[in-house]
Design a protein around this motif. Structure first.
Motif, PDB file in Angstrom:
ATOM      1  N   UNK A   1       9.464   9.679  -0.878  1.00 53.75           N
ATOM      2  CA  UNK A   1       9.565   8.235  -0.635  1.00 53.75           C
ATOM      3  C   UNK A   1       9.369   7.499   0.041  1.00 53.75           C
ATOM      4  N   UNK A   2       9.768   7.794   1.646  1.00 56.14           N
ATOM      5  CA  UNK A   2       8.686   6.685   2.365  1.00 56.14           C
ATOM      6  C   UNK A   2       7.468   7.078   2.387  1.00 56.14           C
ATOM      7  N   UNK A   3       6.416   8.414   2.074  1.00 56.49           N
ATOM      8  CA  UNK A   3       5.014   8.686   2.372  1.00 56.49           C
ATOM      9  C   UNK A   3       4.802   8.059   1.089  1.00 56.49           C
ATOM     10  N   UNK A   4       5.822   7.454  -0.287  1.00 55.67           N
ATOM     11  CA  UNK A   4       4.930   6.725  -1.180  1.00 55.67           C
ATOM     12  C   UNK A   4       5.086   5.274  -1.331  1.00 55.67           C
ATOM     13  N   UNK A   5       6.267   4.858  -0.345  1.00 57.53           N
ATOM     14  CA  UNK A   5       6.088   3.590   0.046  1.00 57.53           C
ATOM     15  C   UNK A   5       4.845   3.055   0.732  1.00 57.53           C
ATOM     16  N   UNK A   6       4.908   4.025   1.825  1.00 57.88           N
ATOM     17  CA  UNK A   6       3.695   3.973   3.809  1.00 57.88           C
ATOM     18  C   UNK A   6       2.880   3.678   2.445  1.00 57.88           C
TER      19      UNK A   6
ATOM     20  N   UNK B   1       1.777   2.767  -1.182  1.00 55.20           N
ATOM     21  CA  UNK B   1       1.704   1.296  -1.397  1.00 55.20           C
ATOM     22  C   UNK B   1       1.741   0.720  -0.604  1.00 55.20           C
ATOM     23  N   UNK B   2       1.931   0.975   0.587  1.00 53.90           N
ATOM     24  CA  UNK B   2       1.862  -0.656   1.828  1.00 53.90           C
ATOM     25  C   UNK B   2       0.418  -0.808   1.974  1.00 53.90           C
TER      26      UNK B   2
ATOM     27  N   UNK C   1      -2.396   0.306   0.268  1.00 51.93           N
ATOM     28  CA  UNK C   1      -2.844  -0.251  -0.195  1.00 51.93           C
ATOM     29  C   UNK C   1      -2.962  -1.123  -0.831  1.00 51.93           C
ATOM     30  N   UNK C   2      -1.381  -2.188  -0.371  1.00 56.11           N
ATOM     31  CA  UNK C   2      -1.575  -3.769  -0.536  1.00 56.11           C
ATOM     32  C   UNK C   2      -2.257  -4.135   0.421  1.00 56.11           C
ATOM     33  N   UNK C   3      -2.109  -3.571   1.844  1.00 56.62           N
ATOM     34  CA  UNK C   3      -3.274  -4.817   2.828  1.00 56.62           C
ATOM     35  C   UNK C   3      -4.108  -4.515   2.645  1.00 56.62           C
ATOM     36  N   UNK C   4      -5.082  -3.107   1.616  1.00 54.54           N
ATOM     37  CA  UNK C   4      -6.555  -3.088   1.832  1.00 54.54           C
ATOM     38  C   UNK C   4      -6.784  -4.099   0.269  1.00 54.54           C
ATOM     39  N   UNK C   5      -5.858  -4.605  -0.318  1.00 51.96           N
ATOM     40  CA  UNK C   5      -6.361  -5.246  -1.716  1.00 51.96           C
ATOM     41  C   UNK C   5      -7.235  -6.930  -0.826  1.00 51.96           C
TER      42      UNK C   5
END
Length: 216
Positions: free
Chosen positions: A202-207, A209-210, A212-216
């Motif tokens: 779960x933590x790896x998935x959240x990291x 996703x975060x 990916x959000x930064x790179x948008x």
């Protein structure tokens, strides 16, 4: 055979008997081994029962009736109980025709644990004595678990899936017998293990996703 499959969460838990679904309220199993001074098994106690939701709906006390010496529940042995928890499989088998009649029948119990996952990682474990560090127990665990049949090393197995009281327990305690030094006991907590792994995912998935959000 009774098969319980779970990832530690009730919504992802299933229970079957010989392939047919079971509506269970409580599945309980406890196996304990006593040893003599030479660390040879001299006695073993195996208890196991299943209480259905129908029994619980009729009588809330039915959950504990078998442990209190009252009638109720369905005995698990002679037979086999298999628990699959996040890829690790624990199997407890006792097919003795004298089970429940001869106290020695408990020694006929066989315990198998397929504990290594695809990455050859040990499950979560803890030493029972503060002086016994986890690192010191690893060589023993690797030896004990490599053959999968862990019957010779078992001190206790406890399985308690109690849906009405939201109790989920599954652990195995193994004893490393040493003739000169004090014996050591290590406990594998299969429920804590799967929850720990799911939390890491779960933590790896959240990291991810975060990031990916930064790179948008």
């Amino acid at each position: 055979m009774i098969l319980l499959t779970t990832d530690g969460m009730w919504e992802n838990t299933s229970l079957t008997m010989d392939g047919a679904p079971l509506d269970g309220a409580r599945l309980y199993l406890r196996y304990t081994v006593e040893r003599d001074r030479l660390d040879r098994p001299r006695d073993a106690t195996l208890t196991g029962f299943l209480v259905t939701m129908q029994e619980f709906d009729r009588d809330a006390d039915a959950l504990d009736a078998p442990l209190q010496g009252r009638k109720g529940g369905r005995g698990l042995f002679p037979g086999e109980v298999e628990v699959e928890i996040g890829g690790r499989v624990l199997s407890v088998v006792n097919e003795s025709p004298k089970f429940g009649e001869d106290v020695a029948a408990g020694l006929a119990t066989r315990v198998v644990l397929r504990a290594f996952d695809t990455d050859l990682e040990l499950p979560a474990f803890s030493a029972d004595q503060p002086k016994d560090t986890a690192e010191e127990m690893i060589p023993f665990l690797v030896r004990a678990l490599s053959g999968e049949d862990i019957s010779a090393h078992v001190q206790e197995v406890l399985l308690d899936f109690d849906y009405p009281r939201d109790r989920v327990v599954c652990y195995v305690s193994l004893i490393e017998t040493r003739l000169i030094k004090r014996d050591r006991v290590v406990t594998l907590d299969l429920i804590r293990d799967i929850r720990k792994r799911l939390l890491a995912e779960e933590r790896r998935g959240a990291a991810a996703a975060a990031k990916k959000e930064e790179n948008l």
